[in-house]
Design a protein around this motif. Structure first.
Motif, PDB file in Angstrom:
ATOM      1  N   THR A 119      15.625 -36.020  40.977  1.00  7.41           N
ATOM      2  CA  THR A 119      16.883 -35.974  41.735  1.00  7.41           C
ATOM      3  C   THR A 119      17.475 -37.362  41.930  1.00  7.41           C
ATOM      4  O   THR A 119      18.627 -37.488  42.318  1.00  7.41           O
ATOM      5  N   GLY A 120      16.681 -38.395  41.714  1.00  3.85           N
ATOM      6  CA  GLY A 120      17.155 -39.758  41.939  1.00  3.85           C
ATOM      7  C   GLY A 120      16.911 -40.247  43.353  1.00  3.85           C
ATOM      8  O   GLY A 120      17.282 -41.372  43.696  1.00  3.85           O
ATOM      9  N   SER A 121      16.253 -39.453  44.191  1.00  2.00           N
ATOM     10  CA  SER A 121      16.027 -39.828  45.592  1.00  2.00           C
ATOM     11  C   SER A 121      15.186 -41.094  45.723  1.00  2.00           C
ATOM     12  O   SER A 121      15.506 -41.975  46.522  1.00  2.00           O
ATOM     13  N   SER A 122      14.124 -41.203  44.960  1.00  2.00           N
ATOM     14  CA  SER A 122      13.268 -42.395  45.034  1.00  2.00           C
ATOM     15  C   SER A 122      14.033 -43.625  44.576  1.00  2.00           C
ATOM     16  O   SER A 122      14.000 -44.671  45.231  1.00  2.00           O
ATOM     17  N   ALA A 123      14.719 -43.508  43.454  1.00  2.00           N
ATOM     18  CA  ALA A 123      15.479 -44.639  42.932  1.00  2.00           C
ATOM     19  C   ALA A 123      16.582 -45.045  43.907  1.00  2.00           C
ATOM     20  O   ALA A 123      16.813 -46.233  44.128  1.00  2.00           O
ATOM     21  N   ARG A 124      17.246 -44.074  44.504  1.00  2.00           N
ATOM     22  CA  ARG A 124      18.316 -44.361  45.470  1.00  2.00           C
ATOM     23  C   ARG A 124      17.764 -45.106  46.683  1.00  2.00           C
ATOM     24  O   ARG A 124      18.335 -46.099  47.132  1.00  2.00           O
ATOM     25  N   ALA A 125      16.641 -44.638  47.213  1.00  2.00           N
ATOM     26  CA  ALA A 125      16.042 -45.272  48.393  1.00  2.00           C
ATOM     27  C   ALA A 125      15.576 -46.692  48.071  1.00  2.00           C
ATOM     28  O   ALA A 125      15.788 -47.621  48.856  1.00  2.00           O
ATOM     29  N   ALA A 126      14.969 -46.877  46.904  1.00  2.00           N
ATOM     30  CA  ALA A 126      14.496 -48.204  46.504  1.00  2.00           C
ATOM     31  C   ALA A 126      15.677 -49.142  46.242  1.00  2.00           C
ATOM     32  O   ALA A 126      15.668 -50.300  46.662  1.00  2.00           O
TER      33      ALA A 126
END
Length: 150
Positions: A119-126
């Motif tokens: 979903t891109g959640s990890s990349a977005r948070a990082a």
């Protein structure tokens, strides 16, 4: 790709890692102005259980290939549950305050590297963490992308 990455991450199959590395040989850095590559880190417990951090190993390989510095600027502050199988809202909730910046990044264009994006959640948070710490720009590169709807 799905089976290959699962063999690598879940079973520590280094033959699968070599196959992934062979796939990388033809990859060209899509952002020539990038200053450094930054792995999206696993929590220390997950690294310990797995025996390695696949994103760190992938980033090291790409940094050498693309002749860019490796900058491990992020640290996962707390363990987060596996994201696999969770809805996007659950993933975002899991990742609140999960990362912290541990190296100076002011003014840098960083390429955040991970193995798989769902979903891109990890990349977005990082990326948000790096931008909040002063990075000029954060681009994201992944080895694979989960198809929509999975």
């Amino acid at each position: 790709m799905d089976r290959l990455i699962t063999r690598y991450k879940s079973r520590g199959d280094l033959t699968a890692e070599r196959a992934c590395q062979q796939l990388l040989q033809r990859q060209v850095l899509p952002w020539p102005d990038a200053d450094a590559l930054c792995p999206l880190p696993a929590h220390w417990r997950r690294r310990w259980l797995r025996g390695f951090d696949q994103s760190a190993r992938l980033t090291a390989r790409l940094a050498k290939q693309w002749q860019r510095p490796l900058l491990p600027a992020l640290q996962r502050q707390r363990p987060t549950p596996h994201q696999q199988g969770l809805r996007a809202s659950q993933r975002r909730h899991n990742l609140r305050r999960a990362f912290r910046c541990v190296q100076p990044v002011t003014g840098l264009h960083l390429v955040l590297v991970d193995d798989v994006m769902t979903t891109g959640s990890s990349a977005r948070a990082a990326a948000r963490c790096l931008l909040d710490a002063g990075a000029r720009r954060v681009s994201v590169w992944t080895l694979a992308r989960t198809p929509a709807g999975r």
